[in-house]
Design a protein around this motif. Structure first.
Motif, short mmCIF file in Angstrom:
data_model
loop_
_atom_site.label_atom_id
_atom_site.label_comp_id
_atom_site.label_asym_id
_atom_site.label_seq_id
_atom_site.Cartn_x
_atom_site.Cartn_y
_atom_site.Cartn_z
N VAL A 204 3.83 5.72 -5.64
CA VAL A 204 3.75 5.80 -7.11
C VAL A 204 2.58 6.70 -7.52
CG1 VAL A 204 3.32 4.46 -9.21
CG2 VAL A 204 4.91 3.59 -7.48
N ALA A 205 1.43 6.53 -6.87
CA ALA A 205 0.27 7.36 -7.19
C ALA A 205 0.55 8.83 -6.89
CB ALA A 205 -0.95 6.87 -6.40
N ASP A 206 1.23 9.12 -5.80
CA ASP A 206 1.57 10.49 -5.46
C ASP A 206 2.51 11.08 -6.51
OD1 ASP A 206 1.83 12.90 -3.90
OD2 ASP A 206 3.76 12.14 -3.20
N LEU B 156 0.82 -1.20 0.00
CA LEU B 156 0.00 0.00 0.00
C LEU B 156 0.86 1.26 0.00
CD1 LEU B 156 -2.77 1.36 0.12
CD2 LEU B 156 -2.71 1.08 2.60
N LEU B 157 1.92 1.27 0.80
CA LEU B 157 2.82 2.43 0.81
C LEU B 157 3.45 2.64 -0.57
CD1 LEU B 157 4.32 4.73 2.21
CD2 LEU B 157 6.09 3.07 2.83
N VAL B 158 3.96 1.59 -1.17
CA VAL B 158 4.59 1.72 -2.50
C VAL B 158 3.56 2.18 -3.52
CG1 VAL B 158 5.73 0.45 -4.36
CG2 VAL B 158 6.45 0.11 -1.99
N PHE B 159 2.35 1.63 -3.46
CA PHE B 159 1.29 2.06 -4.38
C PHE B 159 1.00 3.55 -4.19
CE2 PHE B 159 -3.08 3.07 -5.40
CZ PHE B 159 -3.22 2.53 -6.66
N CYS B 160 0.88 3.99 -2.93
CA CYS B 160 0.61 5.41 -2.66
C CYS B 160 1.77 6.29 -3.13
CB CYS B 160 0.34 5.63 -1.17
SG CYS B 160 -1.26 5.01 -0.63
N TYR C 38 3.51 7.03 7.08
CA TYR C 38 3.87 7.44 5.72
C TYR C 38 2.76 7.16 4.71
CZ TYR C 38 8.49 8.63 7.33
OH TYR C 38 9.54 9.22 7.99
N ILE C 39 1.96 6.13 4.93
CA ILE C 39 0.79 5.91 4.08
C ILE C 39 -0.16 7.09 4.21
CG2 ILE C 39 -1.31 4.52 3.80
CD1 ILE C 39 0.47 2.05 4.55
N GLY C 40 -0.36 7.58 5.44
CA GLY C 40 -1.22 8.74 5.66
C GLY C 40 -0.69 9.99 4.98
N ARG C 41 0.61 10.23 5.09
CA ARG C 41 1.22 11.41 4.43
C ARG C 41 1.08 11.33 2.92
NH1 ARG C 41 5.94 14.70 6.83
NH2 ARG C 41 5.86 15.29 4.66
N GLU C 42 1.35 10.15 2.37
CA GLU C 42 1.21 9.99 0.91
C GLU C 42 -0.24 10.18 0.50
OE1 GLU C 42 3.64 9.56 -1.39
OE2 GLU C 42 5.18 9.56 0.15
N GLY C 43 -1.16 9.67 1.31
CA GLY C 43 -2.59 9.84 1.01
C GLY C 43 -3.00 11.30 0.98
N LEU C 44 -2.53 12.09 1.96
CA LEU C 44 -2.83 13.52 1.95
C LEU C 44 -2.25 14.21 0.73
CD1 LEU C 44 -2.29 14.53 5.69
CD2 LEU C 44 -4.43 14.51 4.42
N SER C 45 -1.06 13.83 0.36
CA SER C 45 -0.43 14.42 -0.81
C SER C 45 -1.20 14.06 -2.08
CB SER C 45 1.02 13.94 -0.92
OG SER C 45 1.66 14.58 -2.00
N ILE C 46 -1.67 12.83 -2.17
CA ILE C 46 -2.48 12.42 -3.33
C ILE C 46 -3.75 13.25 -3.40
CG2 ILE C 46 -3.86 10.55 -4.31
CD1 ILE C 46 -1.70 8.62 -3.13
N ILE C 47 -4.40 13.46 -2.25
CA ILE C 47 -5.63 14.26 -2.22
C ILE C 47 -5.35 15.69 -2.68
CG2 ILE C 47 -7.39 15.26 -0.71
CD1 ILE C 47 -7.23 12.58 0.89
N GLU C 48 -4.22 16.26 -2.21
CA GLU C 48 -3.85 17.61 -2.66
C GLU C 48 -3.65 17.63 -4.17
OE1 GLU C 48 -0.34 18.36 -0.40
OE2 GLU C 48 -1.45 19.05 1.36
#
Length: 151
Positions: A51-53, A45-49, A111-121
């Motif tokens: 890459v998505a970010d 999940l972290l690696v996916f996030c 770090y999953i949470g941080r990447e998730g916030l960045s993706i949302i931004e």
């Protein structure tokens, strides 16, 4: 070419170069996964996030016409450092004798949470619909000065 030869060449490569390259990639991937505590769902999940970010950030920069190779480079370096922190947490768990990967799990979730916030931004920059409650929370974070350093 019979089916046996076809299966063997598909598995190990049609040439010595393909076989060597495949073996090197497998060795590097296996070693990396071991240092990161295994290829479980949290790490995937972290690696996916990550890459998505990276992709959504790139698309947002293209849209805003603010593509900067230096920013992209340092974003990649930052993601590499995050993976080093995960490896450090694996070592800490081993050092203190944790039966369960406590430090690794905490770091992964953070770090999953941080990447998730960045993706949302990034989705906001791309005009992808984001729920209003999330937009308001992100604006509150930006106003309070807690936003991480991003372009």
């Amino acid at each position: 070419m019979n089916i046996g030869q076809l299966l063997i060449s598909a598995a190990v490569g049609a040439s010595a170069k393909e076989t060597a390259f495949g073996g090197a990639v497998a060795a590097i991937g296996t070693t990396t996964a071991a240092y990161l505590g295994g290829w479980d769902i949290a790490l995937r999940l972290l690696v996916f996030c990550m890459v998505a970010d990276y992709i959504t950030g790139l698309l947002g920069a293209l849209k805003l016409k603010k593509l900067n190779s230096e920013v992209m480079f340092w974003g990649g370096v930052r993601k590499g450092v995050v993976l080093q922190v995960i490896a450090l947490c694996v070592l800490l768990d081993q050092f203190v004798g944790n039966e369960s990967p406590v430090f690794r799990t905490i770091a992964l979730y953070f770090y999953i949470g941080r990447e998730g916030l960045s993706i949302i931004e990034n989705l906001g920059v791309l005009n992808v619909w984001v729920p209003q409650a999330i937009k308001e929370r992100l604006q509150q974070l930006n106003r309070s000065g807690n936003q991480h350093d991003r372009p």
